[in-house]
Design an enzyme around this catalytic site. Structure first.
Site, mmCIF file in Angstrom:
data_model
loop_
_atom_site.group_PDB
_atom_site.id
_atom_site.type_symbol
_atom_site.label_atom_id
_atom_site.label_comp_id
_atom_site.label_asym_id
_atom_site.label_seq_id
_atom_site.Cartn_x
_atom_site.Cartn_y
_atom_site.Cartn_z
ATOM 1 N N GLU A 180 0.806 -1.222 0.000
ATOM 2 C CA GLU A 180 0.000 0.000 0.000
ATOM 3 C C GLU A 180 0.836 1.268 0.000
ATOM 4 O OE1 GLU A 180 -0.580 -2.642 1.916
ATOM 5 O OE2 GLU A 180 -2.534 -3.343 1.222
ATOM 6 N N HIS B 142 -10.398 -6.026 9.564
ATOM 7 C CA HIS B 142 -10.967 -5.842 8.224
ATOM 8 C C HIS B 142 -12.340 -5.176 8.272
ATOM 9 C CE1 HIS B 142 -7.726 -8.307 6.818
ATOM 10 N NE2 HIS B 142 -8.200 -8.420 5.609
#
Lengths: 328, 332
Positions: free
Chosen positions: A60, A129
């Protein structure tokens, strides 16, 4: 107007903007063969070529940083980070670079980029998540943070975000992709930084964003059956924040309840409540209340997770408590 | 030490004017830095100030290999790179003073020099954080067919963080025209390379990504130029990224706040024997390219440039308070 899903609406926005402007390109995690973790970019690589739609490794930091560099180099990248939880690995690039380029270098250059990420819980993905981290990013000057609740806003806000010259964090919600709604075909732009009254009412203002807008609307329908007409304001953008639309509503209803999936402490509701009391204290008939996600890491077990996320029942209960305190 | 040293001046293929200009730039950097350090001590400059003394050959040699449309992106020890790229010393000094006439209008300070018009894309102060940006700039060059090469400069301390590996991997995957230039001055702030990196030959870290990499004598301006010319040609020709490790040394502390307790005086003195400016002067004299008169004139000119820069910075206005709310958004 055609009824399409949130996923399709976002897909149309990407497709239309890629057709309109050759500088728009998409890269990120699983955007080509997989079609995006939630299917939004499906088919785009085939239609626009892999020079404009291409995969990045699961890394990322370099995805977000390359988006900043690409924007500085004259492109208008749309980077996909899969989920907002993973944006924590890109937070340095987003906060220290994307949000700073314009200012730190004396206004010589802006970075027109969009980072797409999925936020929110409710899919039993457990604590790493399922988070709603938008308040962290909305805290930062220099960034824009957008959280669409409906297919039409998804399309209109994504198109506007791609055309905007500033860095935009575009946070979708995991449980909204299959939700259908009417979406205008072709050119449909929703301005960044403008809230929308999604339901009119005279008795109380419910201020929400992202999926909680739908929860607030559901609660408003139920409250209506009991004689309470709630007005629902969907913030749509968290930064810039449209305080005026909220204040106008509160001046009409004299009561306010904020509804957010994110944690309560230092949250969006706290900010909204603060702004209302600063600007419209004399218009209030009751203290402002907040409904938020329960302050725990999101658990996996279905019953525990559901208990942590606000629903229409909690919203109704809070509204009734406000009225019990002040009378109708 | 180690690293390739260039052929003699006479074999460099460079004309006298170019060679003298290298010396001129190196002198200007050294004098600019010495003056900045002095002004910092006098309270005219604040914040962090990281001086480039000792590393001048790296900036001047490497940046001389670029075309005007190429880009430089670098770390926070950025004064030397900015001067070598031709940024106006006056506006650089004004930035250090926090004045409205600074290259970043006083928003950035020492660590954030920037001049888009000269392809100088910062001045970045998160260690290793700008390597992903270089990849993105390279992507833009390829996509928009700009034929640009991006020279991305960082220190040895920037080669141990995840960004470094993420960026080299993606740079190779996407075949971007980036020349990664590591200024290995043997210390990441006060921590010696061998305490921070499992591999002491930093260039070997690029080899795992199949990126061509070599070590260069960073105290030799001509060696730096020669190696960078080759690296730039590789990148511009579509060969993808290239990696250079310049062996160099900073003569002063990490920043002005550094008491330099972590390295022996003898080590510093040893490196100062290889002062890149003195070495280059000697070579130019031996080759008959530099006369005592040339040097005297160059000393005078660079002294004047620095004095003019200080005067300009002193006399420039502070940013107006209204500027506080400027440049946050392009589309507010």
């Amino acid at each position: 107007m055609p009824m399409i899903t949130y996923r399709e609406a976002l897909h149309h926005a990407l497709r239309e903007e890629m057709t309109r402007d050759e500088r728009v390109l998409i890269f990120g995690e699983d955007v080509v063969a997989y079609g995006g973790a939630y299917g939004v970019t499906s088919g785009l690589a085939k239609d626009y070529g892999e020079k404009r739609v291409f995969d990045a490794p699961i890394a990322e930091g370099v995805i977000a940083g390359a988006a900043v560099g690409a924007a500085m180099g004259g492109l208008r990248p749309v980077a996909e980070l899969m989920t907002i939880n993973f944006a924590l690995l890109a937070a340095d690039q987003i906060i220290n670079h994307a949000a700073k380029v314009m200012h730190m270098f004396g206004g010589q250059m802006s970075v027109p980029l969009v980072i797409r990420a999925v936020g929110g819980g409710g899919a039993q993905l457990a604590s790493t998540h399922s988070q709603s981290l938008e308040p962290m990013f909305a805290h930062v000057p220099g960034l824009k943070v957008v959280t669409p609740a409906t297919p039409a806003d998804g399309k209109g806000l994504l198109k506007s975000a791609i055309r905007d010259d500033d860095p935009v964090l575009f946070i979708e919600h995991a449980l909204l992709y299959r939700v259908r709604g009417e979406v205008p075909e072709g050119e449909h732009l929703v301005p960044l930084g403008k809230a929308a009254v999604k339901r009119e009412g005279k008795d109380i203002t419910l201020v929400a964003y992202s999926r909680m807008t739908l929860v607030a609307l559901q609660a408003a329908d139920l409250l209506s059956q009991e004689g309470i007409e709630a007005e629902v304001v969907d913030l749509r953008s968290l930064r810039p924040l449209d305080t005026e639309t909220v204040l106008a509503s509160v001046r009409k209803t004299h009561r306010a309840l904020t509804v957010e999936e994110a944690w309560r402490t230092y949250g969006i509701g706290a900010e909204i409540a603060s702004r209302i009391q600063e600007e419209a204290f004399d218009d209030l008939d009751a203290p402002i209340r907040r409904i938020s996600g329960v302050e725990v890491p999101l658990p996996y077990a279905k019953n525990l997770e559901q208990a942590a996320i606000p629903d229409a029942q909690r919203v109704m209960k809070a509204v009734k408590e406000i009225f019990a305190r002040t009378g109708g | 030490m180690g690293g390739k040293t260039a052929a003699k001046v006479g074999q460099s293929g460079l004309d006298k004017k170019t060679l003298l200009n290298f010396l001129h730039q190196m002198l200007l950097i050294r004098k600019f830095e010495d003056k900045a350090g002095e002004l910092y001590a006098r309270g005219k400059i604040a914040g962090f100030l990281h001086l480039y003394n000792g590393e001048e050959a790296v900036a001047v040699g490497a940046i001389s290999a670029l075309e005007p449309h190429d880009l430089v992106i670098t770390h926070y020890r950025d004064h030397g790179h900015a001067i070598a790229r031709g940024l106006d010393a006056k506006r650089l000094m004004a930035e250090l003073f926090g004045k409205a006439t600074g290259v970043a209008k006083g928003h950035g300070g020492s660590m954030h020099f920037f001049d888009a018009s000269l392809g100088f894309y910062g001045g970045w102060a998160i260690v290793g954080g700008h390597l992903p940006l270089a990849v993105g700039l390279g992507l833009a060059s390829n996509t928009l067919r700009k034929n640009q090469v991006i020279l991305c400069i960082f220190g040895d301390g920037g080669t141990n963080i995840g960004y470094f590996y993420e960026s080299l991997n993606v740079a190779k995957l996407w075949n971007v025209p980036v020349v990664f230039l590591c200024e290995n001055n043997l210390y990441g702030m006060g921590t010696a390379l061998h305490r921070a990196s499992a591999i002491r030959e930093v260039y070997r870290k690029a080899a795992v990504f199949d990126i061509p990499a070599e070590r260069v004598d960073g105290m030799d301006v001509l060696a730096m130029r020669e190696a960078t010319v080759k690296a730039v040609a590789h990148a511009r020709g579509g060969g993808g990224p290239y990696f250079l490790e310049a062996m160099t040394y900073r003569f002063r502390g990490h920043s002005m706040a550094d008491p330099i307790l972590y390295r022996d005086k003898s080590e510093v003195e040893e490196w100062k024997q290889r002062d890149p400016i003195i070495l280059f002067q000697q070579r130019l004299r031996e080759e008959g390219v530099l006369t005592p008169q040339d040097l005297e004139q160059m000393e005078r000119e660079t002294d004047e440039l620095v004095a003019d820069a200080v005067k300009f910075a002193e006399e420039s206005p502070e940013p107006p308070l209204s500027d506080l709310h400027e440049d946050i958004y392009a589309n507010p």
